[in-house]
Design a protein around this motif. Sequence first.
Motif, PDB file in Angstrom:
ATOM      1  N   UNK A 357       0.814  -1.214   0.000  1.00 32.36           N
ATOM      2  CA  UNK A 357       0.000   0.000   0.000  1.00 32.36           C
ATOM      3  C   UNK A 357       0.850   1.268   0.000  1.00 32.36           C
ATOM      4  N   UNK A 358       2.150   1.122   0.166  1.00 28.81           N
ATOM      5  CA  UNK A 358       3.059   2.269   0.196  1.00 28.81           C
ATOM      6  C   UNK A 358       4.359   1.879  -0.497  1.00 28.81           C
ATOM      7  N   UNK A 359       5.069   2.867  -0.953  1.00 31.09           N
ATOM      8  CA  UNK A 359       6.340   2.704  -1.630  1.00 31.09           C
ATOM      9  C   UNK A 359       7.313   1.871  -0.782  1.00 31.09           C
ATOM     10  N   UNK A 360       7.689   0.687  -1.297  1.00 28.74           N
ATOM     11  CA  UNK A 360       8.595  -0.196  -0.556  1.00 28.74           C
ATOM     12  C   UNK A 360       9.958   0.447  -0.305  1.00 28.74           C
ATOM     13  N   UNK A 361      10.344   1.365  -1.167  1.00 29.11           N
ATOM     14  CA  UNK A 361      11.688   1.942  -1.057  1.00 29.11           C
ATOM     15  C   UNK A 361      11.724   3.173  -0.163  1.00 29.11           C
ATOM     16  N   UNK A 362      10.567   3.603   0.348  1.00 21.71           N
ATOM     17  CA  UNK A 362      10.503   4.828   1.156  1.00 21.71           C
ATOM     18  C   UNK A 362      11.023   4.563   2.573  1.00 21.71           C
ATOM     19  N   UNK A 363      11.663   5.535   3.192  1.00 24.22           N
ATOM     20  CA  UNK A 363      12.175   5.323   4.549  1.00 24.22           C
ATOM     21  C   UNK A 363      11.081   5.118   5.588  1.00 24.22           C
ATOM     22  N   UNK A 364       9.853   5.589   5.312  1.00 27.48           N
ATOM     23  CA  UNK A 364       8.763   5.429   6.274  1.00 27.48           C
ATOM     24  C   UNK A 364       7.866   4.232   5.943  1.00 27.48           C
ATOM     25  N   UNK A 365       8.323   3.329   5.081  1.00 27.93           N
ATOM     26  CA  UNK A 365       7.573   2.096   4.778  1.00 27.93           C
ATOM     27  C   UNK A 365       7.522   1.223   6.032  1.00 27.93           C
ATOM     28  N   UNK A 366       6.313   0.847   6.436  1.00 25.91           N
ATOM     29  CA  UNK A 366       6.119  -0.006   7.620  1.00 25.91           C
ATOM     30  C   UNK A 366       5.296  -1.222   7.206  1.00 25.91           C
ATOM     31  N   UNK A 367       5.889  -2.401   7.161  1.00 25.75           N
ATOM     32  CA  UNK A 367       5.190  -3.555   6.584  1.00 25.75           C
ATOM     33  C   UNK A 367       4.013  -4.078   7.393  1.00 25.75           C
ATOM     34  N   UNK A 368       3.888  -3.703   8.666  1.00 29.05           N
ATOM     35  CA  UNK A 368       2.773  -4.229   9.449  1.00 29.05           C
ATOM     36  C   UNK A 368       1.809  -3.154   9.929  1.00 29.05           C
ATOM     37  N   UNK A 369       2.122  -1.881   9.729  1.00 34.39           N
ATOM     38  CA  UNK A 369       1.221  -0.843  10.248  1.00 34.39           C
ATOM     39  C   UNK A 369       0.172  -0.475   9.202  1.00 34.39           C
ATOM     40  N   UNK A 370      -1.042  -0.418   9.678  1.00 40.84           N
ATOM     41  CA  UNK A 370      -2.258  -0.131   8.923  1.00 40.84           C
ATOM     42  C   UNK A 370      -2.044   0.905   7.818  1.00 40.84           C
ATOM     43  N   UNK A 371      -2.160   0.471   6.556  1.00 46.33           N
ATOM     44  CA  UNK A 371      -2.089   1.298   5.357  1.00 46.33           C
ATOM     45  C   UNK A 371      -0.732   1.965   5.121  1.00 46.33           C
ATOM     46  N   UNK A 372       0.278   1.617   5.894  1.00 40.42           N
ATOM     47  CA  UNK A 372       1.591   2.227   5.708  1.00 40.42           C
ATOM     48  C   UNK A 372       2.589   1.244   5.099  1.00 40.42           C
TER      49      UNK A 372
END
Length: 443
Positions: A357-372
Amino acid sequence: MGGAARAGAARTEALRRLAIGTLEANWEHDHTVPSRTLYPHQWSWDSAFIAVGLAHVRPDRAWRELRSLFAAQWADGRVPHIVFHPALPVGSYFPGPQFWASTVADGAPAVATSGIVQPPVHAPAAWLVHRRAPSEASVRQLRRLYPRLVAQQRYLTTRRDLGGGGLACLVHPWESGLDNSPAWDAPLAAVPADLAVMRAYRRHDTAQAAVAHRPTDLDYARYVALVGSYRRRAYVDADLTDRHPFLVECPLFNAALGAAEHALARIADVVGADPGPHRDRAARITRAVVDRLYDPVTGAFHPRDLRTGRLLPVRTVLGLLPLILPDLPPRQVDAVLAEACSPRFGLAARMARPLPSHDRTAPDFEPVRYWRGPAWLNIAWLLWQGLRLHRRPDLAAGLRESMVSTVATGGCHEYFHPDTSAGLGSAAFSGTAALLLDALAEE
């Protein structure tokens, strides 16, 4: 039938049984709850997705799902994002009916609802329900829903065109469907929030899921502040530009708005109305999406913050969803496909991991947080529709197999780990089950 074919057929049948069982267990008289744990009421865009799946197994329930939602439509045409079940005790869900206090608004229905909306995916859903199981009865259902769908579009294209550019404006992140997306961080940071306000409420989401998987208390304090701002104005949209702290034009929401006009043109043909105005509005919305939300420098679609007049630079899955517009110009189609196939999202004919749901390469990518970061089946399903519209069967097949494999690994969960496909959020989630049924039907 060879061994591989038998194994594939067995997987399909097992997943089909899982999906049908999930929908049966979550049926609630005249609608389906998203889950029995965290989401015990009726949610707007969930009901649309659920209807698409029910069309394959219980078209009668698919129509009841849509009818029950639109029975709670407001007089101004808005379809609320939550319709509250009156039999549930006070405090069984936050934010509940007492928090929203929809009765403060003129034209609110007798049943308690929220005061905000969600993406208008309902007209395409109604069209798909009819197309999956066409009959005289389904034509009657379309005829019954058509004026309500038109009223929904009228509300969004007039009262919510707060920027004056032909697009609907969000007044709360929850209206996007992607509640906690990093796309909203910058405009939310400008929302005054008092963490102490959260002491007056009990969050139910963190009782059902790990705190690290959910929005923070600061996020919730801002969400609460935004509802308070809108509620104090009795949910009136006039003059919001002077007073409301969150005003954003969203690529997904407005792509859904345009796709709805295309669906309404088809429905109008069936029910004996004039499809021409719908086609004209669809073309205007697509032009506005390109003119206002496409950045030729990044080659991507971004939300526009009306408070600053700027596009928000964060690259999330929202920017891929204009592909559901059938009249999206070729240049922008190519740009969306390049973005989707980049390392940021990993779309491919053979996908190694689910669509995040978010850019995998972004520093704020969070694989388990809701929509992030997590993967959601409804977003993948929408992109799948767009890939088929724009004749990319290779990528559509890869995304469809990824959707099915994700549920085969993680179950009918609300969302999934974008690397491992482990199930996250609510288990036995109706939207996932319904769209899995639709994907399986394409085998």
